[in-house]
Design a protein around this motif. Structure first.
Motif, PDB file in Angstrom:
ATOM      1  N   GLN A  94     -15.062 -26.256  19.664  1.00 58.76           N
ATOM      2  CA  GLN A  94     -13.207 -26.510  18.904  1.00 58.76           C
ATOM      3  C   GLN A  94     -13.692 -27.067  17.710  1.00 58.76           C
ATOM      4  O   GLN A  94     -12.858 -25.919  16.681  1.00 58.76           O
ATOM      5  N   ALA A 140     -15.839 -22.710  16.177  1.00 57.16           N
ATOM      6  CA  ALA A 140     -16.152 -21.478  16.416  1.00 57.16           C
ATOM      7  C   ALA A 140     -14.986 -20.798  15.914  1.00 57.16           C
ATOM      8  O   ALA A 140     -13.745 -21.951  15.227  1.00 57.16           O
ATOM      9  N   ASP A 141     -14.477 -19.620  15.857  1.00 60.08           N
ATOM     10  CA  ASP A 141     -13.288 -18.850  15.239  1.00 60.08           C
ATOM     11  C   ASP A 141     -12.353 -19.303  16.091  1.00 60.08           C
ATOM     12  O   ASP A 141     -10.934 -19.200  15.855  1.00 60.08           O
ATOM     13  N   THR A 142     -12.325 -18.381  17.644  1.00 62.00           N
ATOM     14  CA  THR A 142     -11.531 -18.924  18.121  1.00 62.00           C
ATOM     15  C   THR A 142     -12.025 -20.210  19.393  1.00 62.00           C
ATOM     16  O   THR A 142     -12.977 -20.583  20.399  1.00 62.00           O
ATOM     17  N   LYS A 143     -11.339 -20.704  19.214  1.00 64.94           N
ATOM     18  CA  LYS A 143     -11.318 -22.074  19.495  1.00 64.94           C
ATOM     19  C   LYS A 143     -11.132 -22.159  21.760  1.00 64.94           C
ATOM     20  O   LYS A 143     -10.379 -20.624  21.680  1.00 64.94           O
ATOM     21  N   LEU A 179     -13.126 -21.711  23.608  1.00 65.99           N
ATOM     22  CA  LEU A 179     -13.914 -20.699  24.579  1.00 65.99           C
ATOM     23  C   LEU A 179     -15.149 -21.849  25.203  1.00 65.99           C
ATOM     24  O   LEU A 179     -16.454 -21.637  25.200  1.00 65.99           O
ATOM     25  N   SER A 226     -17.324  -9.577  16.194  1.00 68.04           N
ATOM     26  CA  SER A 226     -17.789 -10.720  15.928  1.00 68.04           C
ATOM     27  C   SER A 226     -19.193 -10.577  16.352  1.00 68.04           C
ATOM     28  O   SER A 226     -19.596  -9.996  17.642  1.00 68.04           O
ATOM     29  N   LYS A 244     -21.820 -13.908  18.216  1.00 65.55           N
ATOM     30  CA  LYS A 244     -21.685 -15.074  19.131  1.00 65.55           C
ATOM     31  C   LYS A 244     -22.974 -15.004  19.868  1.00 65.55           C
ATOM     32  O   LYS A 244     -24.124 -14.818  19.740  1.00 65.55           O
ATOM     33  N   ASP A 282     -18.295 -18.251  18.291  1.00 68.35           N
ATOM     34  CA  ASP A 282     -18.426 -16.647  17.427  1.00 68.35           C
ATOM     35  C   ASP A 282     -17.904 -16.628  16.519  1.00 68.35           C
ATOM     36  O   ASP A 282     -17.066 -18.217  15.604  1.00 68.35           O
ATOM     37  N   ARG A 283     -18.792 -16.112  15.628  1.00 68.44           N
ATOM     38  CA  ARG A 283     -18.043 -15.975  14.415  1.00 68.44           C
ATOM     39  C   ARG A 283     -17.285 -14.833  13.368  1.00 68.44           C
ATOM     40  O   ARG A 283     -17.922 -13.938  13.652  1.00 68.44           O
ATOM     41  N   LEU A 284     -16.476 -14.369  13.166  1.00 64.47           N
ATOM     42  CA  LEU A 284     -15.671 -12.738  13.097  1.00 64.47           C
ATOM     43  C   LEU A 284     -16.532 -12.662  11.828  1.00 64.47           C
ATOM     44  O   LEU A 284     -17.067 -13.222  10.663  1.00 64.47           O
ATOM     45  N   ARG A 310     -16.168 -11.270   8.681  1.00 64.88           N
ATOM     46  CA  ARG A 310     -15.313 -11.318   7.436  1.00 64.88           C
ATOM     47  C   ARG A 310     -15.879 -10.731   6.365  1.00 64.88           C
ATOM     48  O   ARG A 310     -16.930 -11.413   5.708  1.00 64.88           O
TER      49      ARG A 310
END
Length: 696
Positions: A284, A287-290, A292, A327, A329, A452-454, A456
């Motif tokens: 939380q 990560a970029d995507t919460k 997971l 991304s 991961k 994960d990290r997008l 960018r």
């Protein structure tokens, strides 16, 4: 979500809340002189300004309340809704005050807890009896007496909600007053009766304009200009102000260095991830995507080298970094269990009452479980108590299902329990009393958490793209240079055609407001500075300006040519089809066939075989008297073609002995338009001026 939010969402009516003052720096930025606008008024109504501070306060209040209650906060949508409500308040408020229409305290009481409860309250699940599904007034009373005094924020929203109910009832009174004043005369009803019951049978020949290729009809520039001069002042030719431009995109896509930096960042989290005591919290935070933090792993869903490691690793192992989509991961194995592939279960769903906490509902579920265990009557109680109507009628039976088919708490209870267990769990749907009926053979099941990290673009990458876009703008500062440079560099020129000042969308551009504001301050041929829109910089040149009012010929040339061509075709065939003594002769002249139409009423809009609405043609046919039966008519110009008809018979409408049904039908049609049409007329008279596009 607060109960008032649920009522608002269910009723489809946006409540408008008047908030306190905005933070000074927000207002000064929003309504400062950055767009060259001195006034902070976002519009006018009845010649009086609409204060931008008040308007934005109301928008911001709703945005914040939506965010705090977990609802979507689409500012563009909210601004439009606030604007519509603000106009309606002022327009209708003026009318209501002039007529002395109000809502008394007794009426408001009746709307909330009396005998004429407002539909938005009646349809709220929390105010319905969980056993019958019917509205229960006692739940409203309990909510107001027991819940609201202890929840000041919801109490304030309830006051605003009651204000909305009061306002809505006043509007209903106003519209009902108008509806009650409508009257249908005997003459109107008689005409309606005749229009529906007078019938004609006829034969006809039609030469459709579309059947004649445009290439076979010569249309001169003089004829086009003449048609334009004749029709340019027609009301349906009036045009709104608009701008057209072309633009090129300079997308800022991640560079190779950006990709490597992202991979290194994710790789640098491995040790911390291994040592994290709470994997979900770690995900939380990082990560970029919460969300997971606890995922079932499906073999073969990741690259082969990663899949092999995961399937053989122990709990706590972190694998990666690996690239998936756009991304990088890393994944940590959080749990390895022997679990079934599918479960057969049944459940009883109970929902907390309006004043019941989830803990109290769980306790109620435990009590039901105790009764079931004592009496072995799960199916019977499921039919009586379950609020899952689909499974309740079947004794709560859900059949067989696989992992992930149910919400997480329900899923975990079923797959981590054993056959015969009866867990009681809570989910977003309520409290479930579950009985695990059967399970398939167990196999090794892996759960993992993912950070994960997008990938960018970095600031350096974005700055580099900006420099390219800026150089393009500076070096190509007129339309000719813009077009030449774009084409020589193989930049695609995208169109922004006939864009209105308050438009919010342009195909291909997600949030184009800054570009539209630029276009309305620019001259033809001007080139913009780079505008950051979405994931690109945009540079545009202004192609054309259309002013409000009478269009130029070039503005409407396509339409004028189309209509002038149709008119010329009509003239050709009006002449060609004239003077025929039989329909067969007329048909032969234009290479068409004779068609028939029967039982056509005056109220009809179309002629079978004609191909479109032809009210003028039908009107001409009904103007023929019985003395013209069997005679060929003169050519009639219609919407889709030129007609020649021959009346075969005409049946007059029977004498009406009772016009009640006609009156009621006309009155119903007219009354159905009152709410919209009356307000639209009032809005037109209010001389509304919308200047929001200068600010947003």
């Amino acid at each position: 979500m607060a109960l008032i939010g649920k009522i608002r969402k269910r009723s489809g009516l946006l409540l408008i809340f008047i908030g306190g003052a905005m933070v000074a720096f927000i207002l000064s930025d929003l309504f400062g002189n950055r767009t060259g606008v001195v006034s902070n008024e976002v519009g006018e109504i009845y010649g009086e300004g609409i204060d931008g501070v008040e308007f934005n306060n109301r928008v911001e209040t709703i945005v914040q309340r939506n965010i705090s209650s977990g609802q979507q906060a689409d500012e563009e949508l909210i601004r439009d809704q606030v604007w519509a409500e603000l106009l309606k308040e002022r327009i209708m408020g003026r009318e209501l005050a002039a007529l002395g229409i109000n809502v008394t305290a007794d009426e408001l009481f009746d709307l909330v807890q009396g005998t004429n409860i407002h539909p938005s309250i009646q349809s709220t699940p929390a105010f319905q009896n969980p056993q019958t599904g019917q509205f229960d007034r006692n739940n409203v009373i309990s909510y107001m007496k027991d819940y609201l005094p202890n929840n000041p924020q919801d109490q304030a929203q309830w006051v605003d909600f009651e204000r909305f109910l009061e306002q809505d009832r006043a509007y209903v009174k106003y519209n009902n007053m108008i509806k009650k004043g409508l009257y249908v005369t005997n003459s109107q009803a008689k005409r309606d009766h005749i229009a529906q019951n007078e019938k004609v049978n006829f034969k006809f020949v039609v030469k459709k304009y579309a059947s004649v290729p445009d290439s076979t009809v010569a249309l001169s520039e003089e004829e086009i200009s003449a048609y334009y001069d004749k029709h340019k002042n027609d009301k349906d030719y009036e045009q709104e102000a608009s701008r057209s431009f072309e633009y090129v995109l300079f997308p800022f896509e991640p560079s190779t260095d950006d990709q490597l930096d992202t991979r290194d960042w994710v790789g640098g989290m491995i040790e911390d991830f291994k040592n994290a005591s709470n994997d979900s919290t770690f995900v939380q935070r990082n990560a970029d995507t919460k969300g997971l933090g606890n995922l079932p792993y499906t073999a073969g869903s990741l690259p082969a080298e990663i899949d092999t490691v995961i399937l053989q690793a122990d709990s706590g192992t972190v694998v990666g970094p690996y690239l998936e989509g756009n991304s990088y991961k890393i994944a940590k194995i959080t749990d390895i269990q022997m679990l079934p592939d599918s479960v057969n279960a049944r459940h009883i769903l109970i929902k907390p009452g309006p004043t019941e906490t989830i803990e109290q509902a769980l306790a109620r579920g435990d009590s039901i479980k105790t009764v079931i265990q004592a009496n072995n009557n799960f199916a019977e109680l499921a039919q009586q108590l379950s609020e899952d109507a689909g499974s309740g009628v079947n004794g709560g039976d859900l059949g067989w299902f696989v992992p992930g088919a149910m919400v997480v708490p329900f899923n975990d209870a079923c797959f981590e329990g054993e056959t015969g267990d009866m867990p009681v769990v809570a989910s977003q749907f309520g409290v479930h009393i579950i009985e695990i009926m059967d399970q398939s053979e167990k196999s090794r099941t892996i759960k993992m958490a993912v950070v994960d990290r997008l990938i960018r673009p970095s600031k350096e990458t974005i700055d580099s793209v900006y420099n390219v876009a800026s150089e393009f703008s500076i070096n190509n500062n007129n339309s000719d240079l813009f077009i030449a440079a774009a084409d020589s560099n193989e930049y695609r020129r995208y169109p922004g055609a006939n864009v209105k000042e308050d438009d919010k969308f342009i195909p291909g551009l997600a949030e184009p407001r800054s570009l539209i504001r630029w276009a309305y301050g620019a001259n033809i041929g001007d080139v913009s500075s780079p505008e950051e829109i979405g994931e690109s910089f945009v540079v545009a040149y202004l192609k054309s300006i259309k002013d409000e009012g009478v269009p130029t010929l070039e503005d409407v040339r396509e339409r004028v040519e189309r209509e002038a061509m149709q008119e010329k075709k009509a003239d050709i065939y009006l002449e060609k089809m004239a003077g025929g003594t039989t329909l067969e002769e007329v048909a032969g002249r234009v290479e068409e066939t004779v068609l028939s139409a029967s039982d056509i009423a005056f109220s009809s809009f179309t002629i079978p075989g004609g191909g479109g609405n032809e009210p003028a043609v039908i009107g001409k046919i009904f103007s023929l008297d019985e003395g013209q039966i069997g005679k060929v008519s003169v050519p009639i110009k219609g919407e889709v073609g030129v007609y020649v008809v021959m009346l075969e018979s005409k049946t007059n409408a029977p004498e009406a002995t009772d016009l009640t049904a006609n009156k009621e039908s006309i009155l119903s049609r007219v009354r159905s338009r009152v709410d919209f049409s009356v307000y639209k007329a009032l809005e037109d008279m209010a001389d509304v001026k919308d200047d929001r596009s200068k600010f947003f």
